[in-house]
Design an enzyme around this catalytic site. Structure first.
Site, PDB file in Angstrom:
ATOM      1  N   ASP A  28      34.839   1.457 -54.554  1.00 33.48           N
ATOM      2  CA  ASP A  28      33.703   0.663 -53.788  1.00 33.48           C
ATOM      3  C   ASP A  28      34.057  -0.790 -53.795  1.00 33.48           C
ATOM      4  N   ILE A  51      37.270   1.151 -48.380  1.00 29.90           N
ATOM      5  CA  ILE A  51      37.866   2.185 -47.818  1.00 29.90           C
ATOM      6  C   ILE A  51      38.834   2.136 -46.635  1.00 29.90           C
ATOM      7  N   GLU A  73      27.814   0.461 -44.345  1.00 29.05           N
ATOM      8  CA  GLU A  73      26.861  -0.657 -44.541  1.00 29.05           C
ATOM      9  C   GLU A  73      25.650   0.051 -43.863  1.00 29.05           C
ATOM     10  N   THR A  91      22.968  10.448 -41.940  1.00 30.93           N
ATOM     11  CA  THR A  91      21.470   9.781 -41.929  1.00 30.93           C
ATOM     12  C   THR A  91      20.735  10.732 -40.579  1.00 30.93           C
ATOM     13  N   ASP A  92      19.549  10.813 -40.949  1.00 32.33           N
ATOM     14  CA  ASP A  92      18.631  11.145 -39.752  1.00 32.33           C
ATOM     15  C   ASP A  92      18.777  10.196 -38.522  1.00 32.33           C
ATOM     16  N   GLU A  93      19.253   8.977 -38.684  1.00 32.60           N
ATOM     17  CA  GLU A  93      18.928   7.963 -37.453  1.00 32.60           C
ATOM     18  C   GLU A  93      19.794   8.280 -36.288  1.00 32.60           C
ATOM     19  N   TYR A 127      23.393   0.355 -36.629  1.00 35.70           N
ATOM     20  CA  TYR A 127      23.559   1.142 -37.561  1.00 35.70           C
ATOM     21  C   TYR A 127      23.894   2.603 -37.573  1.00 35.70           C
ATOM     22  N   SER A 155      26.654   3.529 -35.514  1.00 33.65           N
ATOM     23  CA  SER A 155      28.089   3.489 -36.198  1.00 33.65           C
ATOM     24  C   SER A 155      28.114   4.847 -37.111  1.00 33.65           C
ATOM     25  N   LYS A 156      27.090   5.102 -37.603  1.00 32.47           N
ATOM     26  CA  LYS A 156      27.006   6.323 -38.597  1.00 32.47           C
ATOM     27  C   LYS A 156      27.222   7.582 -37.544  1.00 32.47           C
ATOM     28  N   ASN A 186      14.960   9.132 -45.003  1.00 36.32           N
ATOM     29  CA  ASN A 186      14.530   7.893 -45.794  1.00 36.32           C
ATOM     30  C   ASN A 186      14.696   8.221 -47.173  1.00 36.32           C
ATOM     31  N   ASN A 187      15.196   7.748 -48.108  1.00 36.21           N
ATOM     32  CA  ASN A 187      15.413   7.783 -49.669  1.00 36.21           C
ATOM     33  C   ASN A 187      14.578   6.610 -50.298  1.00 36.21           C
ATOM     34  N   TYR A 232       6.257  -4.449 -40.051  1.00 32.60           N
ATOM     35  CA  TYR A 232       6.881  -4.528 -38.875  1.00 32.60           C
ATOM     36  C   TYR A 232       5.743  -3.962 -37.668  1.00 32.60           C
TER      37      TYR A 232
HETATM   38  P1  NAD Z   1      23.945   1.167 -50.173  1.00 34.29           P
HETATM   39  O1  NAD Z   1      23.833   0.165 -49.269  1.00 34.29           O
HETATM   40  O2  NAD Z   1      22.853   1.224 -51.189  1.00 34.29           O
HETATM   41  O3  NAD Z   1      25.480   1.504 -50.912  1.00 34.29           O
HETATM   42  C1  NAD Z   1      26.548   1.394 -50.068  1.00 34.29           C
HETATM   43  C2  NAD Z   1      27.768   1.240 -50.748  1.00 34.29           C
HETATM   44  O4  NAD Z   1      29.047   1.143 -50.339  1.00 34.29           O
HETATM   45  C3  NAD Z   1      27.733  -0.126 -51.798  1.00 34.29           C
HETATM   46  O5  NAD Z   1      28.035  -0.012 -53.218  1.00 34.29           O
HETATM   47  C4  NAD Z   1      28.712  -1.035 -51.319  1.00 34.29           C
HETATM   48  O6  NAD Z   1      29.420  -1.834 -51.883  1.00 34.29           O
HETATM   49  C5  NAD Z   1      29.831   0.103 -50.686  1.00 34.29           C
HETATM   50  N1  NAD Z   1      30.555  -0.291 -49.477  1.00 34.29           N
HETATM   51  C6  NAD Z   1      30.103  -0.839 -48.539  1.00 34.29           C
HETATM   52  N2  NAD Z   1      31.387  -1.034 -47.537  1.00 34.29           N
HETATM   53  C7  NAD Z   1      32.347  -0.483 -48.196  1.00 34.29           C
HETATM   54  C8  NAD Z   1      33.786  -0.413 -48.069  1.00 34.29           C
HETATM   55  N3  NAD Z   1      34.145  -0.951 -46.943  1.00 34.29           N
HETATM   56  N4  NAD Z   1      34.447   0.186 -48.657  1.00 34.29           N
HETATM   57  C9  NAD Z   1      33.999   0.658 -49.991  1.00 34.29           C
HETATM   58  N5  NAD Z   1      32.742   0.672 -50.411  1.00 34.29           N
HETATM   59  C10 NAD Z   1      31.928   0.105 -49.593  1.00 34.29           C
HETATM   60  O7  NAD Z   1      23.527   2.440 -49.558  1.00 34.29           O
HETATM   61  P2  NAD Z   1      22.839   3.821 -49.822  1.00 34.29           P
HETATM   62  O8  NAD Z   1      21.360   3.570 -49.429  1.00 34.29           O
HETATM   63  O9  NAD Z   1      23.250   4.182 -51.240  1.00 34.29           O
HETATM   64  O10 NAD Z   1      23.437   5.019 -48.764  1.00 34.29           O
HETATM   65  C11 NAD Z   1      24.661   5.498 -49.012  1.00 34.29           C
HETATM   66  C12 NAD Z   1      25.149   6.567 -48.026  1.00 34.29           C
HETATM   67  O11 NAD Z   1      24.011   7.173 -47.461  1.00 34.29           O
HETATM   68  C13 NAD Z   1      25.447   5.683 -46.531  1.00 34.29           C
HETATM   69  O12 NAD Z   1      26.192   6.272 -45.816  1.00 34.29           O
HETATM   70  C14 NAD Z   1      23.951   5.805 -45.848  1.00 34.29           C
HETATM   71  O13 NAD Z   1      24.363   5.849 -44.256  1.00 34.29           O
HETATM   72  C15 NAD Z   1      23.504   7.381 -46.170  1.00 34.29           C
HETATM   73  N6  NAD Z   1      22.041   7.410 -46.050  1.00 34.29           N
HETATM   74  C16 NAD Z   1      21.117   6.538 -46.817  1.00 34.29           C
HETATM   75  C17 NAD Z   1      19.876   6.816 -46.536  1.00 34.29           C
HETATM   76  C18 NAD Z   1      19.025   5.971 -47.525  1.00 34.29           C
HETATM   77  O14 NAD Z   1      17.744   6.062 -47.151  1.00 34.29           O
HETATM   78  N7  NAD Z   1      19.335   4.915 -48.177  1.00 34.29           N
HETATM   79  C19 NAD Z   1      19.358   7.963 -46.114  1.00 34.29           C
HETATM   80  C20 NAD Z   1      20.141   8.878 -45.592  1.00 34.29           C
HETATM   81  C21 NAD Z   1      21.748   8.614 -45.625  1.00 34.29           C
HETATM   82  O1  DAU Z   2      16.311   7.447 -42.089  1.00 32.47           O
HETATM   83  C1  DAU Z   2      17.412   7.016 -43.199  1.00 32.47           C
HETATM   84  C2  DAU Z   2      17.592   5.872 -43.162  1.00 32.47           C
HETATM   85  O2  DAU Z   2      16.596   5.267 -43.811  1.00 32.47           O
HETATM   86  C3  DAU Z   2      18.920   5.357 -43.795  1.00 32.47           C
HETATM   87  O3  DAU Z   2      20.079   6.017 -43.090  1.00 32.47           O
HETATM   88  C4  DAU Z   2      19.214   3.741 -43.807  1.00 32.47           C
HETATM   89  O4  DAU Z   2      20.501   3.533 -44.512  1.00 32.47           O
HETATM   90  C5  DAU Z   2      18.270   3.323 -44.678  1.00 32.47           C
HETATM   91  O5  DAU Z   2      18.104   1.861 -44.607  1.00 32.47           O
HETATM   92  C6  DAU Z   2      16.849   3.684 -44.125  1.00 32.47           C
HETATM   93  O6  DAU Z   2      16.437   3.183 -42.627  1.00 32.47           O
HETATM   94  P1  DAU Z   2      15.100   2.526 -42.338  1.00 32.47           P
HETATM   95  O7  DAU Z   2      15.245   1.511 -41.331  1.00 32.47           O
HETATM   96  O8  DAU Z   2      14.064   3.648 -41.947  1.00 32.47           O
HETATM   97  O9  DAU Z   2      14.526   1.843 -43.715  1.00 32.47           O
HETATM   98  P2  DAU Z   2      13.966   0.531 -43.981  1.00 32.47           P
HETATM   99  O10 DAU Z   2      13.486   0.673 -45.656  1.00 32.47           O
HETATM  100  O11 DAU Z   2      14.444  -0.689 -43.647  1.00 32.47           O
HETATM  101  O12 DAU Z   2      12.494   0.567 -43.168  1.00 32.47           O
HETATM  102  C7  DAU Z   2      11.470   1.639 -43.145  1.00 32.47           C
HETATM  103  C8  DAU Z   2      10.393   1.405 -42.339  1.00 32.47           C
HETATM  104  O13 DAU Z   2       9.663   0.441 -42.705  1.00 32.47           O
HETATM  105  C9  DAU Z   2      11.049   1.186 -40.940  1.00 32.47           C
HETATM  106  O14 DAU Z   2      10.106   1.820 -40.094  1.00 32.47           O
HETATM  107  C10 DAU Z   2      10.804  -0.420 -40.825  1.00 32.47           C
HETATM  108  C11 DAU Z   2       9.798  -0.671 -41.594  1.00 32.47           C
HETATM  109  N1  DAU Z   2       9.838  -2.139 -42.324  1.00 32.47           N
HETATM  110  C12 DAU Z   2      10.995  -2.335 -43.167  1.00 32.47           C
HETATM  111  C13 DAU Z   2      11.152  -3.642 -43.755  1.00 32.47           C
HETATM  112  C14 DAU Z   2      12.154  -3.903 -44.701  1.00 32.47           C
HETATM  113  C15 DAU Z   2       8.785  -2.919 -42.414  1.00 32.47           C
HETATM  114  O15 DAU Z   2       7.626  -2.810 -41.829  1.00 32.47           O
HETATM  115  N2  DAU Z   2       8.849  -4.047 -43.055  1.00 32.47           N
HETATM  116  C16 DAU Z   2       9.949  -4.451 -43.908  1.00 32.47           C
HETATM  117  O16 DAU Z   2      10.008  -5.466 -44.275  1.00 32.47           O
END
Ligand code: NAD
Ligand code: DAU
Length: 389
Positions: free
Chosen positions: A69, A96, A120, A170-172, A196, A199-200, A225-226, A253
């Site tokens: 990481d 990575i 990211e 991701t579903d995005e 984002y 890129s995914k 979304n988690n 938003y």
């Molecule tokens: P996060 O942003 O919390 O964590 C990302 C981690 O990757 C961090 O620890 C960061 O330091 C590390 N990282 C970033 N760039 C790096 C690099 N170049 N080399 C090595 N490490 C690096 O993200 P998350 O929410 O834990 O998501 C993890 C994965 O799951 C991502 O690939 C994301 O696209 C995917 N995902 C997230 C969600 C969500 O809701 N959070 C949903 C679906 C999929």
């Molecule tokens: O769907 C999976 C994705 O969920 C993951 O791949 C991404 O890594 C993760 O960040 C997440 O993306 P979202 O853009 O859906 O999550 P976020 O928490 O940023 O926003 C959730 C919803 O809430 C979205 O519709 C935007 C809205 N929002 C978000 C923020 C931060 C607001 O209305 N106000 C805010 O301040």
């Protein structure tokens, strides 16, 4: 505080990637007794990328883990405090995209699998500055795939057949749904809308191509979304919990009617572990919570729970909701059809939203130290810059 992750064995005080381990000679030949036990031992580890982030810091206490990481703003070793001294866990700070480092790690640790979380991950940041998203999510995944391919190609037959590369996505990548559209399934065409998501999507295509062209045993998961503990409070739910706790405005938003499908993080982690154990190489699996909710509903639920669990304010916290300028290109609705992973691998979520969100709010209210650590410095600058317009 309980950390989450997959764990690794510690090989000594020297950084492990400086140690040369000789593979048994004659790939494919039965090794001698001593060499074989070393081989089996070494091949029991898993390389996790991004294991210090929200989801990657997941629990899997039966296996040795190497966690690579970079520790960006989103990576936090406090997420892993509870396993930091476990002899099966090793942390390596690095990128990575650093091919020399990845090469050395693979050849030293000889992992039986890679689970690739590193990315990211925040859509708003990708809109303000996509460069890091291209660098890590696309170029970084490409570098990892290339080094993995070289490592995997040189493995003895049995280990080559057993090796797995799980790509966490991701579903995005599927774009946005209308109100009456069917949920995304694995054959839905890709239509990513944010830098984002694009890129995914690019990384998913690379992973697919490495299976199709080279036979690398890849599996891709696309999840909704988690939410849960250790999520960086730039994301909706933790941001709202902390602002509500402090009586600050809750920035919603647009009209707050965008829909997301929320899944508790432990259920996502279990799905990934299931795919790693039993998934079919070359396949993709959609993961979701069958839990579609509008953003405003989520925020109001958080307000009510914070009202109940934290000291009361003079007015209900719902009154803190503030509608702000919409996110550019904001996807209206996501929903996942997760029937394939349920049918083929038997996974389904265990946590209900009602219980998961209560656990999550409680965790943020009880872990002030963690919150203080991650909300200093660059976090404050991000919040100030992002919400000032
Ligand atoms: P996060 O942003 O919390 O964590 C990302 C981690 O990757 C961090 O620890 C960061 O330091 C590390 N990282 C970033 N760039 C790096 C690099 N170049 N080399 C090595 N490490 C690096 O993200 P998350 O929410 O834990 O998501 C993890 C994965 O799951 C991502 O690939 C994301 O696209 C995917 N995902 C997230 C969600 C969500 O809701 N959070 C949903 C679906 C999929
Ligand atoms: O769907 C999976 C994705 O969920 C993951 O791949 C991404 O890594 C993760 O960040 C997440 O993306 P979202 O853009 O859906 O999550 P976020 O928490 O940023 O926003 C959730 C919803 O809430 C979205 O519709 C935007 C809205 N929002 C978000 C923020 C931060 C607001 O209305 N106000 C805010 O301040």
């Amino acid at each position: 505080m309980h950390g989450n992750l997959f764990l690794l064995e510690r090989t000594g005080p020297t950084p492990s990637f400086f140690i040369t381990i000789e593979r048994p000679s004659g790939a494919g030949q039965p090794p001698s007794g001593a060499a074989r036990s070393l081989t089996l031992f070494m091949h029991n580890s898993i390389l996790v990328t991004g294991g210090a982030g929200f989801i990657g810091s997941m629990e899997r206490d039966t296996t040795s883990i190497v966690n690579l990481d970079k520790l960006t703003y989103a990576g936090n070793l406090r997420n892993l405090e509870s396993i930091a001294n476990d002899r099966r866990y090793e942390f390596v700070q690095g990128d990575i995209g650093d091919r020399d480092l990845v090469h050395r790690l693979l050849n030293h640790h000889q992992p039986k699998a890679i689970v690739h979380f590193a990315a990211e991950s925040h859509v708003d940041r990708s809109i303000r500055g996509p460069d890091d998203f291209i660098r890590t999510n696309i170029d970084g995944t490409f570098a990892l795939l290339e080094e993995t391919r070289a490592y995997w190609t040189a493995l003895p037959d049995l280990e080559r057949a057993r090796f797995r590369f799980v790509h966490v996505s991701t579903d995005e990548v599927y774009g946005s749904l209308g109100p009456d559209d069917a949920p995304f399934c694995e054959s839905t065409p890709y239509a990513p809308n944010s830098p984002y998501a694009a890129s995914k999507a690019a990384s998913d295509h690379l992973v697919r191509a490495y299976h199709h062209t080279y036979g690398l045993p890849t599996l891709t998961t696309n999840c909704s979304n988690n939410y849960g503990r250790f999520q960086f409070p730039e994301k909706l739910i933790p941001l709202m919990i902390l602002n509500a706790r402090d009586g600050k405005p809750l920035p919603v938003y647009g009209d707050g009617q965008n829909v997301r499908d929320w899944l508790y993080v432990d259920d996502h982690c279990e799905a990934i572990a299931t795919v790693l154990d039993r998934g079919r190489p070359g396949e993709t699996y959609n993961i979701g919570g069958s839990n579609e909710q509008r953003n405003l509903e989520i925020v109001e639920t958080v307000c009510d729970i914070v009202d109940e669990m934290a000291p009361r304010l003079s007015t209900p916290r719902r009154e803190l909701v503030t509608f702000v300028k919409d996110r550019p290109g904001h996807d209206r609705r996501y929903a996942m059809d997760a029937r394939k992973i349920e049918r083929e691998l038997g996974w389904r979520p265990k946590e209900t939203f009602e219980t998961g969100i209560r656990k999550t709010v409680r965790w943020y209210l009880e872990n002030e130290g963690w919150v203080r650590d991650v909300t200093s410095g660059s976090y404050r600058q991000w919040i100030a810059a992002h919400y000032s317009v």
